[in-house]
Design a protein around this motif. Structure first.
Motif, PDB file in Angstrom:
ATOM      1  N   VAL A 199     -21.845  10.459 -42.224  1.00 34.00           N
ATOM      2  CA  VAL A 199     -21.070  11.464 -42.721  1.00 34.00           C
ATOM      3  C   VAL A 199     -20.534  11.160 -44.234  1.00 34.00           C
ATOM      4  N   ASP A 200     -20.750  12.219 -45.057  1.00 30.78           N
ATOM      5  CA  ASP A 200     -20.192  12.115 -46.289  1.00 30.78           C
ATOM      6  C   ASP A 200     -19.474  13.339 -46.368  1.00 30.78           C
ATOM      7  N   ALA A 201     -17.977  13.185 -46.331  1.00 33.50           N
ATOM      8  CA  ALA A 201     -16.962  14.123 -46.239  1.00 33.50           C
ATOM      9  C   ALA A 201     -16.503  14.408 -47.549  1.00 33.50           C
ATOM     10  N   ARG A 202     -16.335  15.627 -47.897  1.00 36.85           N
ATOM     11  CA  ARG A 202     -15.936  16.341 -49.367  1.00 36.85           C
ATOM     12  C   ARG A 202     -14.779  17.228 -49.076  1.00 36.85           C
ATOM     13  N   ASP A 203     -13.917  17.294 -49.801  1.00 36.19           N
ATOM     14  CA  ASP A 203     -12.633  18.064 -49.860  1.00 36.19           C
ATOM     15  C   ASP A 203     -12.967  19.623 -50.296  1.00 36.19           C
ATOM     16  N   GLY A 204     -13.131  20.466 -49.483  1.00 37.40           N
ATOM     17  CA  GLY A 204     -13.459  22.002 -49.807  1.00 37.40           C
ATOM     18  C   GLY A 204     -12.153  22.853 -50.265  1.00 37.40           C
ATOM     19  N   GLY A 205     -11.139  22.332 -50.268  1.00 35.06           N
ATOM     20  CA  GLY A 205      -9.994  23.115 -50.457  1.00 35.06           C
ATOM     21  C   GLY A 205      -8.979  22.789 -49.359  1.00 35.06           C
ATOM     22  N   GLU A 206      -7.768  23.801 -49.185  1.00 32.17           N
ATOM     23  CA  GLU A 206      -6.947  23.818 -48.312  1.00 32.17           C
ATOM     24  C   GLU A 206      -7.431  23.652 -46.560  1.00 32.17           C
ATOM     25  N   ASN A 207      -7.504  22.767 -45.978  1.00 30.68           N
ATOM     26  CA  ASN A 207      -8.028  22.768 -44.325  1.00 30.68           C
ATOM     27  C   ASN A 207      -9.510  23.103 -44.528  1.00 30.68           C
ATOM     28  N   VAL A 208     -10.249  22.736 -45.542  1.00 31.05           N
ATOM     29  CA  VAL A 208     -11.546  23.165 -45.797  1.00 31.05           C
ATOM     30  C   VAL A 208     -12.137  21.956 -45.680  1.00 31.05           C
ATOM     31  N   GLN A 209     -13.297  21.582 -44.880  1.00 28.23           N
ATOM     32  CA  GLN A 209     -14.240  20.194 -45.101  1.00 28.23           C
ATOM     33  C   GLN A 209     -15.601  20.594 -45.415  1.00 28.23           C
ATOM     34  N   LEU A 210     -15.925  19.932 -46.261  1.00 27.86           N
ATOM     35  CA  LEU A 210     -17.583  19.982 -46.688  1.00 27.86           C
ATOM     36  C   LEU A 210     -18.286  18.827 -46.253  1.00 27.86           C
ATOM     37  N   LEU A 211     -19.025  18.876 -45.282  1.00 29.11           N
ATOM     38  CA  LEU A 211     -19.630  17.610 -44.559  1.00 29.11           C
ATOM     39  C   LEU A 211     -21.321  17.781 -44.805  1.00 29.11           C
ATOM     40  N   ASP A 212     -21.719  16.557 -45.266  1.00 29.08           N
ATOM     41  CA  ASP A 212     -23.107  16.085 -45.180  1.00 29.08           C
ATOM     42  C   ASP A 212     -23.263  15.200 -44.308  1.00 29.08           C
ATOM     43  N   TRP A 213     -24.061  15.193 -43.203  1.00 32.72           N
ATOM     44  CA  TRP A 213     -24.249  14.404 -42.027  1.00 32.72           C
ATOM     45  C   TRP A 213     -25.518  14.211 -41.746  1.00 32.72           C
TER      46      TRP A 213
END
Length: 323
Positions: free
Chosen positions: A200-214
């Motif tokens: 899982v590559d997790a990136r911050d997408g803003g407030e309470n938003v997660q951008l995940l490449d898994w």
């Protein structure tokens, strides 16, 4: 199809897009009026959250992807079922737009056909030609895509081609609801905690938003990559949408819900999948049909969900019972 833009830079601009839809007007209006349908209807919509509804006016949150970014705002909506119309106004906006509103209007043409008109009125935050051109291009692209997606979904439903499959699994946890939510929200730790999650590559997408490449390891022995946007509502719920889907699916959305239950918690995993008939043979072989695709999808996603829920249960109950 566009109506000309009206208004000089700095003033209110108006634009209209139209599409004929081979489906009853009432069916099309129903899809537009209920925001819970929107993430499966429109490619760019990740999630719609109804914050308030007094029976006449709605206040909803909107999360939308553009490129590799997620934008969010709050909109005020007024469904008008007697007119087959939904009016809206953004309560909060994103630059370079200072104010935006509009309407979805469904006009019956016959018992099985209608005209959908999508109206926007907006005021730009800046008057530079480049800004005005960017807003116009974005509206053109998004409006055209939304009308095409609505047309496709409504016409399939009208023809009886119901491709939507919903799967839900629930388990009870003898542990704190907060610990269950912590496990579900911490996706970056999943490769160490859930056997079928490879990375899982997790990136911050803003407030309470997660951008995940898994990457997940499937029952067929194949590593499957996914791009997922998750919108978190701590401490009770996570809504998500897969931006990269396998050939068998056109759309995959879902959610995790955690509800306190006495001294423990109930945790549910829900999937909504729009299947694609064109991908069935390539995945399941010649001769397979929609029934086979539904069964395969239910089996695969339910197996995955039960594994995640079991690990969340183990995580929360270990914390309660250790020592």
């Amino acid at each position: 199809m566009n109506a000309p833009v009206k208004g000089a830079p700095g003033e209110v601009h108006e634009v209209e897009h139209r599409a004929k839809v081979a489906a009853p007007a009432e069916l099309v209006y129903r899809l537009l009026a209920d925001v819970t349908h929107w993430p499966r209807l429109f490619p760019s919509i990740v999630h719609m959250e109804r914050f308030a509804d007094d029976g006449t006016n709605e206040r909803v949150g909107v999360w939308l992807t553009t490129g590799d970014k997620v934008f969010s705002w709050v909109a005020l909506r007024v469904p008008r079922p007697g007119e087959l119309r939904v009016d809206y106004r953004q309560e909060t906006t994103q630059p370079p737009v200072a104010d935006m509103g509009g309407s979805w209007i469904v006009e019956p043409l016959s018992a099985g056909e209608c005209l959908v008109r999508l109206l926007h009125d907006y005021r730009p935050a800046a008057t530079e030609p480049a800004t005005l051109a960017f807003i116009a291009r974005t509206l053109e692209r998004n409006s055209t895509a939304e009308l095409a997606a609505l047309k496709d979904a409504a016409e399939r439903e009208a023809a009886g081609e119901w491709l939507v499959t919903e799967i839900e699994d629930t388990t009870r946890v003898d542990g704190p609801a907060a610990d269950v939510y912590e496990f579900l929200a911490d996706a970056s730790a999943w490769p160490e905690r859930i056997p079928h999650i490879v990375s899982v590559d997790a990136r911050d997408g803003g407030e309470n938003v997660q951008l995940l490449d898994w990457v997940t390891h499937t029952a067929r022995g194949v590593d499957h990559p996914s791009e997922v946007v998750r919108v978190c509502f701590p401490p009770h719920r996570i809504a998500y949408k897969h931006l990269l889907v396998p050939p068998l699916a056109a759309v995959h959305t879902g959610s995790y819900t955690v509800t306190a239950d006495g001294g423990g918690a109930l945790v549910s995993s829900r999937h909504t999948v729009v299947l694609t008939a064109s991908g069935i043979a390539g995945v399941l072989g010649e001769g397979a049909d929609l029934t086979d695709a539904r069964a395969f999808t239910r089996q695969a996603l339910s197996t995955s969900s039960r594994e995640v829920l079991a690990r969340a249960k183990e995580f929360a109950e270990r914390g309660r019972h250790s020592g």
